[in-house]
Design a protein around this motif. Structure first.
Motif, PDB file in Angstrom:
ATOM      1  N   UNK A  18       0.846  -1.195   0.000  1.00 52.36           N
ATOM      2  CA  UNK A  18       0.000   0.000   0.000  1.00 52.36           C
ATOM      3  C   UNK A  18       0.881   1.243   0.000  1.00 52.36           C
ATOM      4  N   UNK A  19       0.418   2.296  -0.704  1.00 53.79           N
ATOM      5  CA  UNK A  19       1.143   3.563  -0.757  1.00 53.79           C
ATOM      6  C   UNK A  19       0.164   4.680  -0.441  1.00 53.79           C
ATOM      7  N   UNK A  20       0.499   5.511   0.555  1.00 53.33           N
ATOM      8  CA  UNK A  20      -0.331   6.671   0.900  1.00 53.33           C
ATOM      9  C   UNK A  20       0.519   7.927   0.762  1.00 53.33           C
ATOM     10  N   UNK A  21       0.277   8.674  -0.321  1.00 53.45           N
ATOM     11  CA  UNK A  21       1.026   9.910  -0.543  1.00 53.45           C
ATOM     12  C   UNK A  21       0.118  11.132  -0.437  1.00 53.45           C
ATOM     13  N   UNK A  22      -0.966  10.993   0.321  1.00 49.33           N
ATOM     14  CA  UNK A  22      -1.967  12.055   0.389  1.00 49.33           C
ATOM     15  C   UNK A  22      -1.628  13.194   1.354  1.00 49.33           C
ATOM     16  N   UNK A  23      -0.734  12.963   2.330  1.00 48.95           N
ATOM     17  CA  UNK A  23      -0.489  13.979   3.354  1.00 48.95           C
ATOM     18  C   UNK A  23       0.613  14.968   3.012  1.00 48.95           C
ATOM     19  N   UNK A  24       1.658  14.517   2.333  1.00 47.94           N
ATOM     20  CA  UNK A  24       2.816  15.381   2.083  1.00 47.94           C
ATOM     21  C   UNK A  24       3.220  15.334   0.621  1.00 47.94           C
ATOM     22  N   UNK A  30       4.528   3.903   3.191  1.00 52.91           N
ATOM     23  CA  UNK A  30       4.433   2.611   2.524  1.00 52.91           C
ATOM     24  C   UNK A  30       4.118   1.532   3.543  1.00 52.91           C
ATOM     25  N   UNK A  31       3.199   0.646   3.182  1.00 55.86           N
ATOM     26  CA  UNK A  31       2.932  -0.563   3.965  1.00 55.86           C
ATOM     27  C   UNK A  31       3.529  -1.702   3.160  1.00 55.86           C
ATOM     28  N   UNK A  32       4.206  -2.618   3.860  1.00 54.91           N
ATOM     29  CA  UNK A  32       4.855  -3.720   3.160  1.00 54.91           C
ATOM     30  C   UNK A  32       4.843  -4.972   4.030  1.00 54.91           C
ATOM     31  N   UNK A  33       4.885  -6.122   3.376  1.00 55.65           N
ATOM     32  CA  UNK A  33       4.879  -7.410   4.063  1.00 55.65           C
ATOM     33  C   UNK A  33       6.128  -8.181   3.674  1.00 55.65           C
ATOM     34  N   UNK A  34       6.734  -8.854   4.658  1.00 55.52           N
ATOM     35  CA  UNK A  34       7.960  -9.609   4.401  1.00 55.52           C
ATOM     36  C   UNK A  34       7.676 -10.793   3.491  1.00 55.52           C
ATOM     37  N   UNK A  35       8.727 -11.333   2.904  1.00 52.49           N
ATOM     38  CA  UNK A  35       8.606 -12.452   1.973  1.00 52.49           C
ATOM     39  C   UNK A  35       7.950 -13.666   2.632  1.00 52.49           C
ATOM     40  N   UNK A  36       8.201 -13.869   3.936  1.00 52.36           N
ATOM     41  CA  UNK A  36       7.595 -15.007   4.632  1.00 52.36           C
ATOM     42  C   UNK A  36       6.255 -14.648   5.292  1.00 52.36           C
ATOM     43  N   UNK A  37       5.782 -13.444   5.057  1.00 56.93           N
ATOM     44  CA  UNK A  37       4.496 -12.930   5.566  1.00 56.93           C
ATOM     45  C   UNK A  37       4.409 -12.861   7.087  1.00 56.93           C
ATOM     46  N   UNK A  43       6.496   2.396   6.615  1.00 55.03           N
ATOM     47  CA  UNK A  43       7.681   3.230   6.502  1.00 55.03           C
ATOM     48  C   UNK A  43       7.390   4.482   5.691  1.00 55.03           C
ATOM     49  N   UNK A  44       7.820   5.631   6.225  1.00 55.07           N
ATOM     50  CA  UNK A  44       7.761   6.894   5.491  1.00 55.07           C
ATOM     51  C   UNK A  44       9.054   7.038   4.696  1.00 55.07           C
ATOM     52  N   UNK A  45       8.933   7.319   3.394  1.00 50.78           N
ATOM     53  CA  UNK A  45      10.104   7.483   2.533  1.00 50.78           C
ATOM     54  C   UNK A  45       9.979   8.795   1.770  1.00 50.78           C
TER      55      UNK A  45
END
Length: 150
Positions: A18-24, A30-37, A43-45
């Protein structure tokens, strides 16, 4: 002397879900899931410096030092621009595309009692990691480097 393995506290690959770029303007969460779930990361990038997209895989490392021999940085800093020109030592940062320095400031137990959540701030850009105790045990309230590459 410590080894690089001792300084690398966390090492995992994540797929952006998921990507949320609505605030800045130049920062996205970014929302992310590891390879093994088993581990979830938020994380903000700074997307102006490091653009990322939904579905991409990011290799993330949290390390207590950038020194390849595992020695502590002791305030030297990693942004010594003339370092390579003057024959300086290579660092862990040379192997990654996006590097931040921040502080692990809080831990919470997960709702199921089997997981833990760690919160880290990189100068206001935030990261949250939630996963099994076993994976996140090396993390403690301390300063860390976040290193990312695709």
């Amino acid at each position: 002397m410590a080894s690089t393995g001792d300084t690398q506290l966390f090492d995992e690959s994540f797929t952006i879900t998921n990507v949320d770029d609505s605030k800045y303007d130049r920062v996205a969460r970014f929302a992310a899931t590891s390879a093994d779930s088993q581990t979830v990361m938020t994380l903000d990038i700074n997307t102006e410096l490091y653009p990322c997209q939904l579905g991409e895989t990011l290799h993330c490392v949290l390390a207590s030092s950038l020194s390849l021999d595992g020695t502590k940085d002791e305030g030297k800093g990693w942004r010594d621009v003339g370092r390579n020109v003057n024959g300086g030592e290579p660092t862990l940062a040379d192997m990654f595309d996006y590097v931040c320095h921040g502080k692990i400031y809080k831990f919470e137990d997960g709702e199921d009692g089997q997981t833990i959540k760690a919160y880290i701030s990189f100068g206001g850009l935030l990261m949250a990691l939630e996963g099994p105790y076993k994976k996140l045990t090396p993390l403690r309230v301390d300063y860390v480097y976040l290193l990312i590459k695709k």
